[in-house]
Design a protein around this motif. Structure first.
Motif, short mmCIF file in Angstrom:
data_model
loop_
_atom_site.label_atom_id
_atom_site.label_comp_id
_atom_site.label_asym_id
_atom_site.label_seq_id
_atom_site.Cartn_x
_atom_site.Cartn_y
_atom_site.Cartn_z
N LEU A 134 0.97 -1.13 -0.04
CA LEU A 134 0.06 0.08 -0.05
C LEU A 134 0.85 1.08 -0.05
O LEU A 134 0.53 2.36 -0.78
CB LEU A 134 -0.78 0.17 1.19
N LEU A 135 1.90 1.22 0.77
CA LEU A 135 2.74 2.35 0.91
C LEU A 135 3.45 2.58 -0.25
O LEU A 135 3.69 3.81 -1.01
CB LEU A 135 3.85 2.22 1.92
N HIS A 136 4.05 1.50 -1.20
CA HIS A 136 4.81 1.69 -2.26
C HIS A 136 3.58 2.18 -3.53
O HIS A 136 4.19 2.83 -4.36
CB HIS A 136 5.24 0.32 -2.93
N ARG A 137 2.34 1.57 -3.24
CA ARG A 137 1.49 2.10 -4.72
C ARG A 137 0.72 3.45 -4.11
O ARG A 137 0.83 4.22 -5.24
CB ARG A 137 0.33 0.96 -4.44
N THR A 138 0.50 3.83 -3.08
CA THR A 138 -0.25 5.02 -2.81
C THR A 138 0.62 6.15 -1.97
O THR A 138 0.17 7.20 -1.79
CB THR A 138 -1.62 4.76 -2.11
N GLY A 139 1.72 5.69 -1.55
CA GLY A 139 2.50 6.70 -0.63
C GLY A 139 3.12 7.76 -1.36
O GLY A 139 3.32 7.59 -2.67
N GLN A 181 -7.21 4.36 5.13
CA GLN A 181 -7.01 3.20 4.24
C GLN A 181 -6.15 2.14 5.03
O GLN A 181 -6.56 0.81 4.93
CB GLN A 181 -6.65 3.43 2.81
N ALA A 182 -5.02 2.74 5.57
CA ALA A 182 -4.12 1.88 6.28
C ALA A 182 -4.99 1.08 7.57
O ALA A 182 -4.68 -0.05 7.86
CB ALA A 182 -3.00 2.79 6.62
#
Length: 717
Positions: free
Chosen positions: A183-188, A242-243
């Motif tokens: 999630l962090l790689h995709r939306t961070g 989301q997280a």
């Protein structure tokens, strides 16, 4: 589960048998250049870079297996190794995945959760998560765990401890961490802000933001450096709701009646434990990828720099510019021997131009100098103007080139520089180095730590051991590609030949000094410390240009001499024919015989056969001679002379992730941004240019104040 060889074969797109052969060769102590050049039949003609990539990945995978065994042993000692966990550990493909699985079992310092476990609250945490409607209240569940002696005096204390246990367990959940990492790689989004209003170096990163997935390596490294220097504040941002929802989904059963309480615990787990840890991981992953990209770019640039064509057969003047201490001169002959040194003062504050001109004229007349190499350091611009004016006054016949003097001072002050020129001042050694690096870049630059040559970006921020190993590999490959004259090479150059240690390189030089020139490669076996294995590894890369045996002048390995002679006989030639250049039809005759048939009759493989043919056609050929010669100049431009639309020729001095810097003869290199390299889309500048290339450019803009030149290589009407 795949074997290491199967994994490498899949990743590199190579046959498994070839990969296994390379692994066996590496384990047998063979060097990468030797394997790449002389064991082609065993690896399907992989190049040296692919073999080095295989070797690096092999070391990683073996390290992963060792770590895997350690983790399995550590968990088994705790009596907590289940079949499911063991299977997951064996399937882990990265150290990060392995560490995620080991995380719950790793010895920890005392934490809020461990203190809660000491108070006996772990069953309460499990009961809360397992609760289904209808259920007792939280207070009722907590009541049996109240124990003032353990510090659990109220239900709030018990519930807080249970929440700490759940939060830590969630932060140790491998599957959850993997989802959140993705999630962090995709939306961070990485955001930066400046801490110093007067800062000009990092101005573009004041208020900068970019999605993590699109962060380019040079920006990652710039942000890291700015943060390290205290000029930037850096934060990683992600949609917190989301997280937290993702964490809650991992903990909360749909029928659990304590959703609100569990959501609060999950929010605490995210903010206090998961996000700080994952933020460090993501930043570290970005940095690791940026480092690898920067090292690859540095290696590409270094390879191109070392393989630049030499300027042969010209008496050269090395010109090391300076202001107060004067410009140091060194005249070297065609073979690099120093003929004379001098110091002149044509630059401020002295401006003794007439005196400097007389000295320069005398040197040119006496030694018939036809080429001048000017270092690009302090006072280079003034020196170039002086040299251009002198050439015009002298009447021509002399050309010059501004060369990078990066590392020259390192060499001058080194033990090697002192050994080579014990009676020279440090600055005079620099002038010699500047001249020689124009005459033969490879032979001179191998004397310098590759990291000091400066054809990269952020090299001081790289992991130094990894950078050093990668660059040393490039130097070794370049030396092996060109070959080394056994009778003239310095010990520094010999040391860079595959299979030759520092001690053995000095022993070769000492043997040569005591016994005279080598007549053949076989004489190497008389050198102290150079045994059969070392001879096997290095012999093919060493040349005896005037040796009695023609094959000693070529890259044909001694183990294949019999095969080469058989091949010549099969094709109706003799070694004397080859020495006299009378075998131009050799390739055609080999094709008439059939390459496979000829290889079998010679007792070698087809790849080795083709290499032998190429060497016999051009004995002792230097692959650098097939490249365009360096761009030499006789006049100089001023920055103020540049106008948009001007078309010029220049030399690529450095290639970075965002473009190429080109020397167009105005002392200040111009930038061809990646978007201006050509008319098609370019993923990386190295697809189009490399260090040393001669390119045609058009001036886009000139900023005299900041001394910035924007160039394009696109088709400009």
């Amino acid at each position: 589960m795949e074997t290491i060889a199967q994994t490498l074969a899949r990743e590199l797109g190579q046959k498994e048998q070839y990969v296994e052969n390379v692994i066996d060769l590496l384990d047998g102590g063979n060097t990468v250049p030797f394997i790449a050049r002389y064991r082609k039949e065993m690896h399907g003609t992989m190049d040296d870079q692919t073999i080095r990539q295989l070797a690096d990945r092999l070391a990683y995978l073996r390290g992963l297996d060792e770590r895997r065994a350690d983790v399995l042993g550590a968990i088994e000692e705790q009596g907590k190794l289940t079949d499911e966990l063991a299977s997951a550990i064996r399937q882990a493909q990265t150290l990060a995945a392995l560490d995620d699985l080991y995380r719950p079992y790793r010895p920890k310092r005392r934490t809020r959760a461990s203190i809660a476990r000491e108070k006996g609250l772990e069953p309460l945490a499990a009961a809360i998560l397992a609760a289904r409607s209808p259920s007792p209240t939280l207070e009722q569940l907590a009541q049996p765990y109240l124990d003032p002696e353990k510090g659990v005096e109220a239900t709030e204390d018990a519930l807080a401890g249970a929440g700490d246990i759940i939060a830590e367990d969630l932060s140790d959940d491998a599957a959850l961490r993997n989802r959140l990492r993705a999630l962090l790689h995709r939306t961070g989004v990485l955001r930066t802000s400046g801490t110093d209003e007067d800062d000009t170096v990092y101005t573009m990163y004041h208020g900068f933001s970019e999605p993590v997935r699109r962060m380019q390596s040079h920006r990652v490294l710039a942000v890291n450096r700015g943060e390290k220097e205290g000029k930037l504040k850096v934060a990683l941002e992600v949609d917190e709701d989301q997280a937290v929802n993702a964490v809650t989904c991992a903990a909360l059963h749909p029928k659990n009646p304590f959703g609100k309480w569990i959501y609060a615990v999950c929010a605490d787990s995210w903010k206090r434990l998961l996000f700080p840890s994952l933020e460090r991981e993501v930043r570290s992953t970005l940095t690791d990828a940026a480092n690898e990209q920067a090292i690859r770019t540095f290696a590409l640039n270094l390879r191109a720099l070392l393989l630049q064509p030499p300027v042969r057969g010209r008496v050269t003047l090395g010109f090391d510019p300076a202001y107060r201490t004067g410009c140091k001169l060194a005249v070297v002959n065609q073979t690099g021997k120093v003929l004379e040194t001098a110091v002149i003062y044509p630059t401020p504050p002295h401006k003794k131009i007439d005196e400097a001109t007389r000295t320069l004229r005398r040197l040119c007349d006496q030694y018939h100098i036809t080429c001048i190499a000017i270092g690009n350091g302090t006072a280079s611009k003034e020196s170039e103007i002086f040299i251009a004016g002198f050439i015009k006054e002298y009447g021509g016949g002399i050309e010059y080139m501004v060369v990078s003097e990066a590392g020259a001072s390192v060499y001058s002050a080194s033990r090697l520089g002192a050994e080579e020129f014990p009676d020279f001042d440090v600055s005079l050694r620099s002038a010699v180095s500047i001249a020689r690096r124009l005459q033969d870049p490879l032979a001179e630059l191998v004397k310098i730590d590759p990291k000091a040559i400066g054809v990269g970006q952020y090299q001081h921020d790289m992991p130094q051991a990894r950078l050093g190993a990668a660059l040393d590999g490039v130097v070794e490959d370049c030396v092996s590609t060109v070959g080394v004259d056994l009778n003239t090479a310095s010990s520094a150059l010999l040391h860079r030949v595959a299979g030759i240690t520092d001690t053995v390189s000095k022993n070769i030089a000492a043997y040569r000094a005591q016994n005279g020139r080598f007549d053949s490669r076989r004489q190497l076996l008389k050198v102290k410390g150079l045994g059969p294995k070392a001879f096997e590894q290095c012999a093919g890369f060493l040349r005896v240009p005037d040796g009695k045996d023609l094959l000693d002048r070529t890259a044909v390995h001694p183990e294949a001499y019999a095969a080469a002679q058989t091949l010549l006989t099969l094709c109706g030639y003799t070694v004397e024919d080859a020495a006299q250049g009378k075998i131009s039809q050799l390739p055609a005759r080999v094709e008439q015989l059939g390459a496979e048939n000829a290889a079998i009759r010679c007792g070698i493989g087809v790849p080795t056969l083709r290499d032998i043919v190429a060497e016999l056609i051009k004995p002792g050929r230097d692959p650098r001679d097939e490249l365009p010669p360096p761009l030499l100049r006789a006049d100089v431009l001023d920055l103020a002379d540049l106008k948009p639309g001007m078309k010029l020729q220049g030399t690529v001095r450095n290639v970075t992730d965002f473009g190429a810097f080109v020397d167009i003869g105005v002392h200040q290199d111009g930038l061809v941004h990646i978007s201006q390299l050509c008319d098609r889309y370019v993923k990386h500048p190295s697809e189009v240019v490399r260090v040393g290339d001669i390119v045609a450019v058009t001036v886009l803009s000139v900023d005299l104040k900041s001394r910035r030149i924007a160039l394009t290589m696109k088709s400009v009407p």
